[in-house]
Design an enzyme around this catalytic site. Structure first.
Site, PDB file in Angstrom:
ATOM      1  CE  LYS A  36      -3.949  -2.039   0.098  1.00  0.00           C
ATOM      2  NZ  LYS A  36      -4.837  -2.054  -1.032  1.00  0.00           N
ATOM      3  CE  LYS A  95      -3.541  -9.711  -4.902  1.00  0.00           C
ATOM      4  NZ  LYS A  95      -4.105  -9.659  -3.589  1.00  0.00           N
ATOM      5  CE  LYS A 106     -12.608  -2.343  -7.741  1.00  0.00           C
ATOM      6  NZ  LYS A 106     -13.512  -1.892  -8.730  1.00  0.00           N
TER       7      LYS A 106
HETATM    8  P1  TYM Z   1     -10.071  -8.875  -0.202  1.00  0.00           P
HETATM    9  O1  TYM Z   1     -11.314  -8.093  -0.112  1.00  0.00           O
HETATM   10  O2  TYM Z   1      -8.868  -8.282  -0.848  1.00  0.00           O
HETATM   11  O3  TYM Z   1     -10.335 -10.239  -0.948  1.00  0.00           O
HETATM   12  C1  TYM Z   1     -11.396 -11.066  -0.516  1.00  0.00           C
HETATM   13  C2  TYM Z   1     -11.028 -12.525  -0.626  1.00  0.00           C
HETATM   14  O4  TYM Z   1     -10.737 -12.868  -1.975  1.00  0.00           O
HETATM   15  C3  TYM Z   1      -9.461 -13.484  -2.033  1.00  0.00           C
HETATM   16  N1  TYM Z   1      -8.818 -13.105  -3.305  1.00  0.00           N
HETATM   17  C4  TYM Z   1      -8.174 -13.973  -4.093  1.00  0.00           C
HETATM   18  N2  TYM Z   1      -7.965 -15.297  -3.971  1.00  0.00           N
HETATM   19  C5  TYM Z   1      -7.290 -15.896  -4.964  1.00  0.00           C
HETATM   20  N3  TYM Z   1      -6.832 -15.253  -6.079  1.00  0.00           N
HETATM   21  C6  TYM Z   1      -7.030 -13.931  -6.239  1.00  0.00           C
HETATM   22  N4  TYM Z   1      -6.616 -13.308  -7.333  1.00  0.00           N
HETATM   23  C7  TYM Z   1      -7.722 -13.214  -5.211  1.00  0.00           C
HETATM   24  N5  TYM Z   1      -8.097 -11.936  -5.034  1.00  0.00           N
HETATM   25  C8  TYM Z   1      -8.764 -11.877  -3.862  1.00  0.00           C
HETATM   26  C9  TYM Z   1      -8.685 -12.952  -0.848  1.00  0.00           C
HETATM   27  O5  TYM Z   1      -7.647 -13.815  -0.473  1.00  0.00           O
HETATM   28  C10 TYM Z   1      -9.775 -12.877   0.190  1.00  0.00           C
HETATM   29  O6  TYM Z   1      -9.970 -14.134   0.792  1.00  0.00           O
HETATM   30  N6  TYM Z   1      -8.306  -8.664   4.354  1.00  0.00           N
HETATM   31  C11 TYM Z   1      -9.292  -9.306   3.551  1.00  0.00           C
HETATM   32  C12 TYM Z   1     -10.722  -9.113   4.031  1.00  0.00           C
HETATM   33  C13 TYM Z   1     -10.909  -9.445   5.457  1.00  0.00           C
HETATM   34  C14 TYM Z   1     -10.916 -10.730   6.048  1.00  0.00           C
HETATM   35  C15 TYM Z   1     -11.094 -10.516   7.438  1.00  0.00           C
HETATM   36  C16 TYM Z   1     -10.792 -12.019   5.548  1.00  0.00           C
HETATM   37  C17 TYM Z   1     -11.065  -8.540   6.452  1.00  0.00           C
HETATM   38  N7  TYM Z   1     -11.194  -9.195   7.653  1.00  0.00           N
HETATM   39  C18 TYM Z   1     -11.155 -11.583   8.331  1.00  0.00           C
HETATM   40  C19 TYM Z   1     -10.845 -13.069   6.450  1.00  0.00           C
HETATM   41  C20 TYM Z   1     -11.041 -12.863   7.819  1.00  0.00           C
HETATM   42  C21 TYM Z   1      -9.157  -8.727   2.173  1.00  0.00           C
HETATM   43  O7  TYM Z   1      -8.657  -7.673   1.960  1.00  0.00           O
HETATM   44  O8  TYM Z   1      -9.707  -9.440   1.231  1.00  0.00           O
END
Ligand code: TYM
Length: 332
Positions: free
Chosen positions: A112, A195, A198
């Site tokens: 970030k 990966k 967005k």
């Molecule tokens: P976020 O919103 O970036 O992504 C949500 C979920 O999608 C998965 N993901 C992917 N998996 C495989 N390949 C990809 N290209 C890909 N892009 C996204 C992420 O691994 C995630 O599981 N920090 C988390 C949200 C969060 C969370 C939590 C998750 C907040 N609190 C507590 C679990 C438990 C996040 O930013 O995900």
């Protein structure tokens, strides 16, 4: 007693195939075997300063898409993170024992600093403690996430164990990243590197709500190269990524067919991409149709969110009460 599961997704727009195969696919399967809490991480998304209108719209997208993918609100607790203020309270307590050095070393914080250098706020630094609060508030042991979240889970264990040691308790269990497959998933994007995300732009993502025309257009523009020149040569990243995507959405024999052509230097990328797009459309269509249907039903969405918030708060309040007493906040 069923094991407890927690996971969430940040509402930053529409869900893409990475979110689905890294996370939501497992949510849908886990809901019948575990005590599940799946939430919409709207507090987390404040680090990027969304407008109130955008934030509300994105929260709705994720809620609708959870339901359209098959998460059943009768089986599982679906809630919006900001509806459960106990999470923010636990975040505050955990922040008191989270150290600058370890927060600064987190890979997502370093990313970030690079990607939003004009907005390096304290919320970004303490993102892992908020995530730990999400998980520990329900005492979860399994967290279905993609590979990119593994380090956050390690930090969650560190913070939970530190609290336990400090207050001589076993309040918080250890939680681990979970996927039904052997390894955590990383879905590649269409832009030839890294990966699906967005932040790499809409062209790199296939959204669950993309129409067939949009999918065909995006896949036809996916990055490739001039083609293989030697038999059985290793695939460059951009080509391997497209094969990895095919592995996810296409039948195994389709994938084997195109792999064979590549290895014989006979693969025409045009045909390969056409097949990949059609298989993505087959996968997406039923979900897209449900998204359209559910998004019209505002009263159903309101009811799901309200019911979820009640159930999530009931669990969160129990944990917060215990944490407060352990810390020494007691009534006279
Ligand atoms: P976020 O919103 O970036 O992504 C949500 C979920 O999608 C998965 N993901 C992917 N998996 C495989 N390949 C990809 N290209 C890909 N892009 C996204 C992420 O691994 C995630 O599981 N920090 C988390 C949200 C969060 C969370 C939590 C998750 C907040 N609190 C507590 C679990 C438990 C996040 O930013 O995900």
């Amino acid at each position: 007693m069923k094991e407890t599961v927690v996971s969430g997704i940040r509402p930053t727009g529409k869900l893409h195939l990475g979110n689905y195969f890294g996370a939501v696919k497992n949510f849908v399967k886990m809901q019948y075997d575990y005590n599940c809490y799946f939430f919409i991480a709207d507090l987390h998304s404040l680090t990027t300063h969304p407008t109130p209108g955008d934030l509300h719209g994105y929260v709705k997208h994720v809620l609708v898409e959870y339901l359209a993918c098959g998460i059943n609100p009768e089986e599982t607790t679906i809630y919006i993170q900001s509806d459960v203020p106990e999470v923010a309270e636990l975040y505050l307590y955990l922040n008191m024992n989270a150290y600058m050095g370890e927060l600064e070393r987190s890979a997502s914080f370093k990313d970030k600093i690079r990607s939003q250098s004009d907005n390096v706020n304290a919320g970004l630094l303490t993102y892992p403690t908020l995530m730990a609060a999400d998980i520990l508030i329900h005492k979860a042991t399994k967290v279905p996430v993609g590979k990119d979240q593994e380090q956050h889970l390690e930090m969650t264990r560190t913070f939970g164990n530190r609290f336990n040691r400090m207050y001589k308790t076993d309040l918080f269990p250890e939680s681990y990243a979970f996927n039904y497959q052997e390894n955590l998933v990383k879905v590649p994007g269409l832009d030839g590197k890294g990966k699906m995300s967005k932040s790499s732009g809409d062209g790199s993502c296939i959204y669950l709500s993309d129409s067939p025309e949009v999918i065909r257009k995006k896949v036809s523009r996916a990055v490739t190269d001039a083609g293989p020149t030697e038999e059985n040569q290793p695939k460059p990243e951009a080509i391997q990524n497209l094969f990895d995507l095919m592995k996810i959405v296409s039948p195994a024999d389709t994938m084997a067919h195109f792999d064979g052509l590549y290895n014989k230097c006979e693969l025409r990328y045009g045909d390969f991409k056409k097949q990949l797009a059609e298989d993505m459309i087959l996968f997406n269509t039923p979900i897209r149709e449900k998204i359209e249907e559910i998004s019209k039903d505002t009263s159903y969405l309101r009811q799901v969110a309200k019911h979820g918030a009640l159930k999530a708060r009931e669990s969160a309040q129990k944990t917060i009460k215990e944490a407060r007493e352990l810390i020494g906040f007691k009534s006279f």
